[in-house]
Design a protein around this motif. Sequence first.
Motif, short mmCIF file in Angstrom:
data_model
loop_
_atom_site.label_atom_id
_atom_site.label_comp_id
_atom_site.label_asym_id
_atom_site.label_seq_id
_atom_site.Cartn_x
_atom_site.Cartn_y
_atom_site.Cartn_z
N THR A 122 0.86 -1.17 0.00
CA THR A 122 0.00 0.00 0.00
C THR A 122 0.90 1.23 0.00
O THR A 122 1.93 1.23 0.66
CB THR A 122 -0.97 0.01 1.20
N PRO A 123 0.51 2.26 -0.75
CA PRO A 123 1.34 3.47 -0.75
C PRO A 123 1.14 4.32 0.51
O PRO A 123 1.85 5.29 0.70
CB PRO A 123 0.86 4.23 -1.99
N PHE A 124 0.19 3.95 1.35
CA PHE A 124 -0.13 4.75 2.53
C PHE A 124 0.09 3.92 3.80
O PHE A 124 -0.16 2.73 3.82
CB PHE A 124 -1.58 5.22 2.48
N ALA A 125 0.52 4.59 4.86
CA ALA A 125 0.75 3.91 6.13
C ALA A 125 -0.48 3.98 7.02
O ALA A 125 -0.67 3.11 7.87
CB ALA A 125 1.95 4.51 6.85
N THR A 126 -1.31 5.01 6.83
CA THR A 126 -2.48 5.19 7.70
C THR A 126 -3.69 5.56 6.86
O THR A 126 -3.56 6.02 5.73
CB THR A 126 -2.25 6.30 8.74
N ILE A 127 -4.86 5.37 7.42
CA ILE A 127 -6.10 5.76 6.74
C ILE A 127 -6.16 7.27 6.58
O ILE A 127 -6.71 7.78 5.60
CB ILE A 127 -7.34 5.21 7.49
N GLY A 128 -5.55 8.02 7.47
CA GLY A 128 -5.50 9.48 7.35
C GLY A 128 -4.76 9.92 6.10
O GLY A 128 -5.20 10.82 5.38
N GLU A 129 -3.62 9.29 5.83
CA GLU A 129 -2.87 9.60 4.61
C GLU A 129 -3.68 9.25 3.37
O GLU A 129 -3.67 9.98 2.38
CB GLU A 129 -1.54 8.85 4.61
N TRP A 130 -4.39 8.13 3.42
CA TRP A 130 -5.23 7.72 2.30
C TRP A 130 -6.35 8.73 2.05
O TRP A 130 -6.62 9.12 0.93
CB TRP A 130 -5.80 6.33 2.59
#
Length: 97
Positions: free
Chosen positions: A79-87
């Motif tokens: 996934t290119p994101f570490a957290t749902i916030g970044e997504w």
Amino acid sequence: MKNWLAGLLKGRRSNDLYAPCDHSWQVVSTVLSEGFLQTQCRLCGLYGSVLNPSEEEWSKAFEASSSPYDWLEPERVETPFATIGEWLDAARGSNQQ
């Protein structure tokens, strides 16, 4: 979107969307055009992909949209994101363009 987000936060230890998550992945679908499995963290809702599934994994995943199942090899989820916030930030950014 509030109900969706409330559902995601229900099982989390923190309401901080940028807090690290000990992702618990489930296979939720296949992406036919790309040939990979779509995964989602049941704790935070973040999406990921398993890019090179075996034939057996690919076949099993066809019923995942109606019956998601646990993915037990988290090291294979990308996934290119570490957290749902970044997504969510990335999704908001793409809507503004």
